[in-house]
Every structure is written in structure tokens, then in C-alpha cells.
Design an enzyme around this catalytic site. Structure first.
Site, PDB file in Angstrom:
ATOM      1  N   CYS A   1     -11.080  -0.269  -4.334  1.00 37.26           N
ATOM      2  CA  CYS A   1     -10.437   1.003  -4.698  1.00 37.26           C
ATOM      3  C   CYS A   1     -11.184   1.669  -5.853  1.00 37.26           C
ATOM      4  CB  CYS A   1      -8.968   0.785  -5.054  1.00 37.26           C
ATOM      5  SG  CYS A   1      -8.739  -0.372  -6.414  1.00 37.26           S
TER       6      CYS A   1
ATOM      7  N   TYR B   1      -7.459 -12.810  -3.359  1.00 37.68           N
ATOM      8  CA  TYR B   1      -6.569 -11.789  -3.960  1.00 37.68           C
ATOM      9  C   TYR B   1      -5.613 -11.286  -2.862  1.00 37.68           C
ATOM     10  CZ  TYR B   1     -10.309 -11.258  -7.576  1.00 37.68           C
ATOM     11  OH  TYR B   1     -11.250 -11.458  -8.553  1.00 37.68           O
TER      12      TYR B   1
ATOM     13  N   GLN C   1       0.840  -1.201   0.000  1.00 34.33           N
ATOM     14  CA  GLN C   1       0.000   0.000   0.000  1.00 34.33           C
ATOM     15  C   GLN C   1       0.879   1.256   0.000  1.00 34.33           C
ATOM     16  OE1 GLN C   1      -3.216   0.321  -0.318  1.00 34.33           O
ATOM     17  NE2 GLN C   1      -4.204  -1.536   0.380  1.00 34.33           N
TER      18      GLN C   1
END
Length: 463
Positions: free
Chosen positions: A421, A325, A296
Site C-alpha cells: 500500500c 502478515y 479492506q
């Protein structure tokens, strides 16, 4: 994602100027208004503003325009502090006060739910966006293209919006100060040693990109030079100079990408000097980051995001968790102490190897990681008698694969925690699951202040 217009006849022509009232922000941070029932997108315009627009592009179902004049200004409009804000295009919302950015990001989530689902959006619990105390210098990684001026000066930065003109960036305000400092110094070293810089038009030269990643907690920096070939003149001297001028650089790597492509990294990576990895910490977990490892970009907000995932999972210590994932295993490891078992899967083998290593290093013995798709592993595990109580997913911007969502419908975990996202693909996937799962709430988190991006944690429960 562009909103559809009800009226297909084009009433706006290229170059035409007209008044427009901005109703809201679009998903890319542009102002959205209607002129004669035609949708118009205007970068830089804010909700509530009355402006004069010049039409720049006409599409079958919408038009794009630029601000010619602001007749009535938003009370939340501020002067962007970055001197190259308009040229660069990396941030879209610096001209909007930060507190208001958080409100508009929540509204972007609401719009996505209205557009892509049949749910009663006004009855949904869409919470206030979680922001940052200090919304600057938050990015731990920069990827600056390199170019050369006629006088031999080396520049590094980003391509301007919709152009192939390199905008030099010396001090990016959303980057960690260490990434700015190191990129600037490496650029100077390349110039001092007269290293051939890649020219995209002529397809000549060697160095294409400087990638810099900083550990917020460790203070360690990794530099990756992306080159068109393995051989670089005076390579050893350049490495020695980087280490002399920049003692914080603990890892120096070369990646070779000779292809005509917009992708930054090529297939081959060479470790040049120092360590192969740098260390970074999130909460109580530490991670070893190699040049290609996904991590991240905003460590401060990542802790808040993962804590929201933990809250949504509602763990009692008894739950079996599937982490789909899973990447290098960060979310699963964040949850492992509150669960009986975590099983993660990802199609990228290198990420799974990293996840296994990370779990081992932290002594997390209730987490297993396997290579492959969730749609393969979930039904297989259920067949073998292992059924997850909670499935956590953090997919790419394109959302979840339909086969994966079909596997969720079949396996029927009690809770499905979706980290997204992209509000549009989140909404489409929620709609696909709507007969089986109820949306308890959606929690937006601002991972990228001053941009139009918004991350969400959605808690879905089995109906």
C-alpha cells in the site's frame, strides 16, 4: 517521501511568489515543480499546469507552496463534486479526471522505483492501474470525530488538513450511503439525548468518535461509540433509540479510550446490543467482522486485488504457500483452493483466532494459522522439512521488516508475491532483494479513488 534537491542553498523565501511549471504528482497527490533547482510541492496543482505559487513553508531541501493563479490549466482538471473537498483533506485528487488519476498513480509507482532502486525502470513491466467502474461510495467504514457547537448542535466529521478544526461531514461522497445515513442519525440521537460530547482542548465530555461499518453484500451495519469512560448517561435509552430509528444496525458496541491520543480505539471494548459481529462477503467467502477486526475498506476492489494476487501466485494445486502478515486470513483463504497447503502467521493473536475461525467456517482444511513473526516461523518450517513454493506478503505502510526479508533470502521461495500500500517501501524492499529476486511485473490497483493512495501487486521470482 520528499525528493532530495541537488542544491542545498535556499533560494526561496517565505511568502515569495514565483512562476512554476508542474512536472508530475508527488506521492501525497501534490503537484511537483522546480524553481531555481529547488523542489517545490504545491497541493491542488496538476502536471502540465503553469501556475503562480506563494511559498508557505521552507524546508532545508524543499519548499511548499499554494496556488495563487493558474496561467495554463491542465486539460484533465475538473470541478470537485464534493462541496467541502478543499476543507476536508480526506481526498486529494477530486480535481483530477478519474481516468487521469489512474495514469498518475502508475507514474507514482514508476517514480518510487526510480528513486529507491538501481533497476532499469524503463525495462520494468509496470502495468496500467486497475480502476473502478464507479469510483464513488466505495468505503465500507467511517470514523467521524464528534464535536459540539456553542448552540448545543452536535457535529461529526474529520479534522481539516494540518489543523484541529473539525470539518462537519454530512454526506461523504466516497463513503457507502449506509455509513453516511447511520452516522448522521446517531449524531442526531446524541444531540437529542444531550450526551456530553468530548472537547479535545478542555479534555472534558464523554463521546469522542462514531465508527460505522457497513456490509456491502449483507446490508448490515455496526456502530461503535468511542467514549472516554464506561458510564454514559441514558445509555439504555440511547441504544433503544438507535435500534428504533435504524433497524439496519445489527451490532452496537462501545469502546473506551480515555487517553490523550490520536489513536481512535482504546483497549477495552463492550458489546452493547444486537450481534457482536456483522457479516460481509468477498467473492465466495463470508467473514464475521468484530469491532476491531481489520478488513479492506473497499470490498469491490479487494476482489480485483486478491484475484491479481492469485494470478501472480500462478497456482497449479501443488504449491505450498506461506501467507505472512496474514491478518484474519483473507488472502490465504482466497488462494487455498488452488494450493496444496497454506500456512499463515501474524503477530496479533486476535487476528490469528479470527483466521482459524474463518478457515473452519468455510471448511478450508488445508490452511493453518499461527501467532508469531514470519522470520521466526519460515526458517523453523524449512528446518522441519516444509518449504514454501510461494510466499505472499501484505505488510503495513512501513513495508517488510528487514529480518523478514533476510528470512526470504535464506528460505528462497520460487515466487514472492508482494502486496503493497506504499510504493516507496515496496521499492526499497525490492532493492534489498534485487540480488536474489527478479521483478516480473508490478500491477497497480486503485483501492482509494480520488486519494493519492495506490496499492500494488508485485510478482518476484527467484533468480
Amino acid at each position: 517521501m520528499r525528493e532530495k534537491s541537488n542544491n542545498h542553498s535556499i533560494k526561496i523565501s517565505q511568502g515569495q511568489t514565483f512562476p512554476l511549471t508542474i512536472k508530475r504528482l508527488g506521492i501525497n497527490g501534490e503537484g511537483v515543480g522546480h524553481y531555481k533547482r529547488q523542489v517545490v510541492f504545491v497541493p491542488g496543482a496538476l502536471p502540465g499546469e503553469e501556475i503562480v505559487v506563494e511559498a508557505t513553508k521552507i524546508h532545508p531541501k524543499y519548499a511548499e507552496g499554494k496556488v495563487k493563479k493558474i496561467r495554463k490549466q491542465s486539460p484533465f482538471r475538473v470541478k470537485p463534486p464534493c462541496p467541502i473537498y478543499e476543507e476536508c483533506g480526506g481526498c486529494q485528487l477530486q480535481h483530477l479526471a478519474y481516468e487521469q488519476q489512474l495514469k498518475e498513480k502508475r507514474d507514482i509507482v514508476i517514480q518510487a522505483m526510480e528513486r529507491h532502486t538501481k533497476l532499469h525502470v524503463n525495462k520494468l513491466d509496470i502495468r496500467s492501474t486497475i480502476g473502478m467502474e464507479d469510483p464513488w461510495n466505495y468505503r465500507n467504514k467511517s470514523q467521524f470525530q464528534v464535536g459540539q457547537l456553542k448552540n448545543g448542535k452536535v457535529i461529526a466529521g474529520l479534522y481539516g488538513q494540518d489543523s484541529h478544526r473539525l470539518v462537519p461531514i454530512q454526506n461523504c461522497m466516497v463513503q457507502h450511503p449506509l455509513t453516511n445515513k447511520v452516522s448522521e442519525e446517531v449524531k442526531q440521537i446524541l444531540e437529542d439525548f444531550q450526551v456530553p460530547i468530548y472537547d479535545e482542548r478542555k479534555r472534558k465530555g464523554i463521546v469522542r468518535t462514531i465508527v460505522t461499518r457497513a456490509g456491502f453484500r449483507s446490508g448490515e451495519v455496526q456502530v461503535v461509540l468511542i467514549t472516554t469512560q464506561k458510564e454514559v448517561p441514558r445509555k439504555k435509552l440511547i441504544m433503544a433509540e438507535i435500534q428504533k430509528r435504524l433497524p439496519e444496525v445489527k451490532s452496537l458496541v462501545q469502546n473506551i479510550n480515555g487517553n490523550k491520543t490520536s489513536l481512535i480505539f482504546g483497549e477495552k471494548t463492550l458489546h452493547l446490543s444486537g450481534e457482536e459481529v456483522i457479516q460481509e462477503t468477498l467473492g465466495d467467502l463470508s467473514f464475521e467482522l468484530s469491532a476491531r477486526a481489520f478488513f479492506q475498506l473497499n470490498p469491490v476492489q479487494t476482489v480485483k486485488l486478491y484475484d491479481e494476487v492469485k494470478k501472480a501466485a500462478g497456482l497449479t494445486g501443488q504449491e505450498k504457500i506461506a501467507d505472512a502478515y496474514c491478518g484474519v486470513g483473507t488472502i490465504g483463504m482466497w488462494l487455498a483452493s488452488g494450493a496444496s497447503e497454506v500456512r499463515g502467521m501474524d503477530t496479533i493473536e486476535a487476528a490469528i483466532i479470527d483466521a482459524q475461525e474463518n478457515a473452519k467456517r468455510h471448511g478450508i482444511d488445508n490452511a493453518t494459522y499461527v501467532t508469531g513473526t514470519a522470520e521466526h516461523w519460515l526458517p523453523k518450517w524449512v528446518e522441519e522439512g516444509w518449504k514454501p513454493d510461494v510466499v505472499v506478503v501484505d505488510p503495513p505502510r512501513t513495508g517488510c521488516d528487514q529480518k523478514f526479508l533476510d528470512a526470504i533470502k535464506k528460505v528462497k521461495p520460487k515466487k514472492f508475491v508482494y502486496v503493497s500500500c506504499n510504493p516507496s517501501t515496496l521499492a526499497k524492499d525490492i532493492e534489498y532483494l534485487a540480488k536474489d529476486y527478479k521483478v516480473e511485473y508490478i500491477q497497480p490497483v486503485d483501492m482509494f479513488p480520488h486519494t493519492a493512495h495506490v496499492e500494488c501487486v508485485a510478482q518476484l521470482t527467484l533468480i
